[in-house]
Scaffold this active site. Structure first.
Site, PDB file in Angstrom:
ATOM      1  N   ASP A  47       1.144  -1.628   0.207  1.00  0.00           N
ATOM      2  CA  ASP A  47       0.154   0.457   0.438  1.00  0.00           C
ATOM      3  C   ASP A  47       0.824   1.300  -0.597  1.00  0.00           C
ATOM      4  O   ASP A  47       2.465   1.064  -0.450  1.00  0.00           O
ATOM      5  CB  ASP A  47      -1.306  -0.047   1.288  1.00  0.00           C
ATOM      6  N   LYS A  48       0.190   2.531   0.045  1.00  0.00           N
ATOM      7  CA  LYS A  48       1.240   3.381  -0.415  1.00  0.00           C
ATOM      8  C   LYS A  48       1.328   4.054   1.137  1.00  0.00           C
ATOM      9  O   LYS A  48       1.383   4.522   1.932  1.00  0.00           O
ATOM     10  CB  LYS A  48       0.898   4.531  -1.533  1.00  0.00           C
TER      11      LYS A  48
END
Length: 635
Positions: A422-423
């Site tokens: 995920d960012k």
């Protein structure tokens, strides 16, 4: 003797279980189920030993409060006393091989001295091994203790006979002085090495259970319950029931999971969620046991207590992981199951071969050969290696904030080919920060920041918080502001010293006709880098602009380099917009990007990669990542 050292650890692992008194965390509640770390199918109420491997059983549930482990104290005492007594035995026996000590001490006197010194080592210090070996014979489940006890026991018995009655041995066994060789040194040294392993592993387990206790100790020991008449009473945590109303004051920890019903506060949930910024909570918000109330007093209603709280569930996951078994360990168990009877069979075969075909005295030579096989083979490291490595691995993980759910995950992690990450909050900090301050010609950066922070101070918006935080970091004096007003999606305005200050989009300045061209070009460049541009003006004059972004965590670039060094392909999978995602990916050198994806898309992408034969790890920090985390080989 290094093999015996390992073996003794195996056994020490077996021995290490907890009684009611020595469970990690002190007295155990009545009815606690105890289980074997290596054979989870063995379950019984109350402490005892595993009928399969001899290991002491451990409680399934962890309890707060560290009680010293009586077993560690007992094994340490046995080890040190055994070592003190075994050293002179070792010197007497090995000294005779290395140099002539017979002019100092006669061989028969040496044998008697060794008997006196080695007997308490084998029979007292090593007594727990004999107890378990007997249990293994009764239960018809031979294990490492069977070999250790047989090897040391037979060596000791043989040596006692040799020292006490050398005349009954054939002439071939006696030296020129009439003495027979003894093996007290082997029996004593093996016993001491096995005890050392017990101590080392018990200490490792103490440190590991210490990590569990540290998690449990995050929760306070007492809570402030509100009586029917509205007054407060302090009660122990185990007296809190679902539905009780509790008061939590600033600087106190939340005692149980529940919902905030009155008041407003700022709670630090970093120990549970990893979110470094305190979260503002209002009525209806959830609060988690163990988190710290930074500001504001509030009243909460208890919804999950005792074993049901998130903190307790995390603790149980760690405890369960320590007891879980990797596939390689099951193989080791199977090999160990064949190994013990095989060693005994080889010892019997060696005895038979000497007895039938050996030179005279055949019986004595045969007995010596059988004892030699048992002594050499008994402290086998096989049963120890995988449980010990799993235990240390899980313990190290817990101390570094990594919760390992089961041993199989450790093994799977070694084969990972792709990491999906995920960012927001994983690669980046997960909160906006001011990353660029660009004043107009003739304006100082401090004046620009002061004006913006003054107008943003009354706002609760995350971008406003970012501006105010940057001003505080730079120690900028923030002027007073009047007539604060907010425009949804546009920005904020306020009056400073009689002049209107606007902070927000360029459109807020009525088109921004007098914006210098170089500032406008810089703003477009920043927007191409996926940064949010905030313009600041005072009266009719543009003071400059600031860029806000979710910054990459300091540790991320090194982590990505390490992963690439391990040959792992890194793919970013985020719900954020493609421009922001690609900017971050470019900066970090990430291999591939999937932007604007939903939680279900993330899960499908993981499954798609797995169908193609990849071994997938998923890294994420939010509930939106949960489906993908569950679908991955390692989450």
């Amino acid at each position: 003797m290094d093999i015996p050292a390992a073996a003794h650890q195996h056994q020490h692992r077996h021995h290490h279980g907890h009684s009611d008194k020595n469970a990690p965390g002190g007295p155990m509640p009545a009815g606690t189920i105890y289980t074997c770390p290596m054979h989870p199918q063995i379950r019984q109420p109350g402490p005892g030993h595993c009928p399969i491997c001899g290991m002491a059983l451990e409680p399934e549930t962890a309890v707060a409060g560290a009680a010293p482990n009586p077993e560690l104290a007992d094994m340490t005492r046995r080890f040190w006393i055994g070592l003190i007594l075994a050293l002179p035995v070792f010197l007497l026996e090995m000294g005779g091989h290395l140099f002539d000590i017979h002019h100092l001490i006669a061989p028969q006197v040496s044998n008697w001295a060794q008997l006196l010194l080695a007997t308490p080592v084998v029979l007292w210090a090593g007594w727990p091994f004999f107890v378990r070996a007997w249990a293994s014979l009764i239960g018809r489940s031979l294990n490492m203790f069977t070999l250790i006890a047989m090897g040391t026991g037979i060596a000791w018995l043989y040596s006692v006979a040799a020292a006490a009655a050398p005349q009954v041995f054939p002439q071939a066994f006696r030296g020129a002085d009439g003495t027979v060789a003894v093996y007290f040194e082997a029996a004593a040294v093996i016993t001491v090495l096995v005890l050392l392993g017990q101590v080392l592993e018990l200490r490792a387990r103490e440190r590991t259970s210490g990590a569990i206790r540290a998690l449990l100790d995050l929760a306070p020991k007492t809570a402030r319950r509100i009586r029917v008449d509205g007054s407060d009473e302090e009660v122990a945590l185990d007296q809190i029931a679902v539905g009780d109303r509790l008061r939590v004051r600033p600087g106190e920890k939340v005692p149980v999971d529940g919902a905030l019903i009155e008041g407003r506060c700022s709670v630090d949930e970093s120990m549970v969620t990893g979110e470094s910024m305190p979260l503002t909570k209002q009525a209806g918000a959830r609060v988690i046991a163990g988190t710290m109330n930074r500001t504001g007093s509030f009243v909460m209603q208890a919804e999950k207590v005792g074993r049901d709280t998130m903190l307790s569930q995390i603790v149980q996951m760690v405890a369960q992981a320590q007891r879980s078994r990797a596939p390689i360990q099951r193989l080791a168990d199977r090999v160990a199951g064949w190994f013990v009877p095989l060693v005994i069979a080889v010892a019997i075969a060696a005895f038979a071969a000497w007895a039938f075909w050996g030179p005279e005295p055949r019986f004595a030579f045969g007995l010596l050969a059988a004892v030699s096989v048992l002594i050499i083979a008994c402290p086998c490291a096989l049963g120890l290696a995988t449980p010990m490595s799993i235990m240390v691995g899980v313990g190290k993980g817990a101390r570094h904030g990594i919760l390992i759910r089961n041993a199989e995950a450790i093994e799977r992690a070694a084969t990972i080919t792709h990491l999906i990450t995920d960012k927001t909050g994983t690669l980046t900090a997960g909160r906006p920060e001011v990353v660029d301050i660009i004043p107009a010609p003739g304006v100082s950066a401090r004046d620009l920041l002061a004006a913006a922070a003054a107008v943003e101070s009354p706002s609760e918006h995350p971008l406003a918080r970012a501006v105010v935080n940057r001003a505080k970091q730079e120690a900028v004096e923030i002027p007073a502001v009047e007539h604060f007003a907010s425009t949804t999606g546009g920005g904020v305005t306020g009056v400073i010293a009689g002049e209107t200050v606007r902070v927000g989009k360029l459109a807020l300045d009525g088109g921004g006709g007098d914006v210098p061209a170089d500032l406008r070009d810089r703003a477009e460049e920043l927007e191409r880098q996926a940064r949010t541009v905030i313009w600041v003006s005072r009266g009719a004059r543009v003071l400059g602009l600031m860029a806000v972004a979710d910054p990459i965590k300091r540790t991320t670039p090194e982590a990505i380099r390490t992963l690439h060094g391990l040959g792992i392909k890194v793919i970013m999978c985020t719900g954020d917009n493609p421009r922001t995602a690609e900017t971050v990916a470019r900066e970090l050198g990430i291999d591939d990007v999937r932007a604007g994806v939903s939680p279900a898309d993330k899960q499908q992408f993981v499954q798609e990669l797995k169908r193609q034969g990849a071994r997938v790890a998923m890294a994420g920090d939010g509930f939106n990542d949960a489906p993908a985390l569950a679908a991955a080989d390692v989450g």
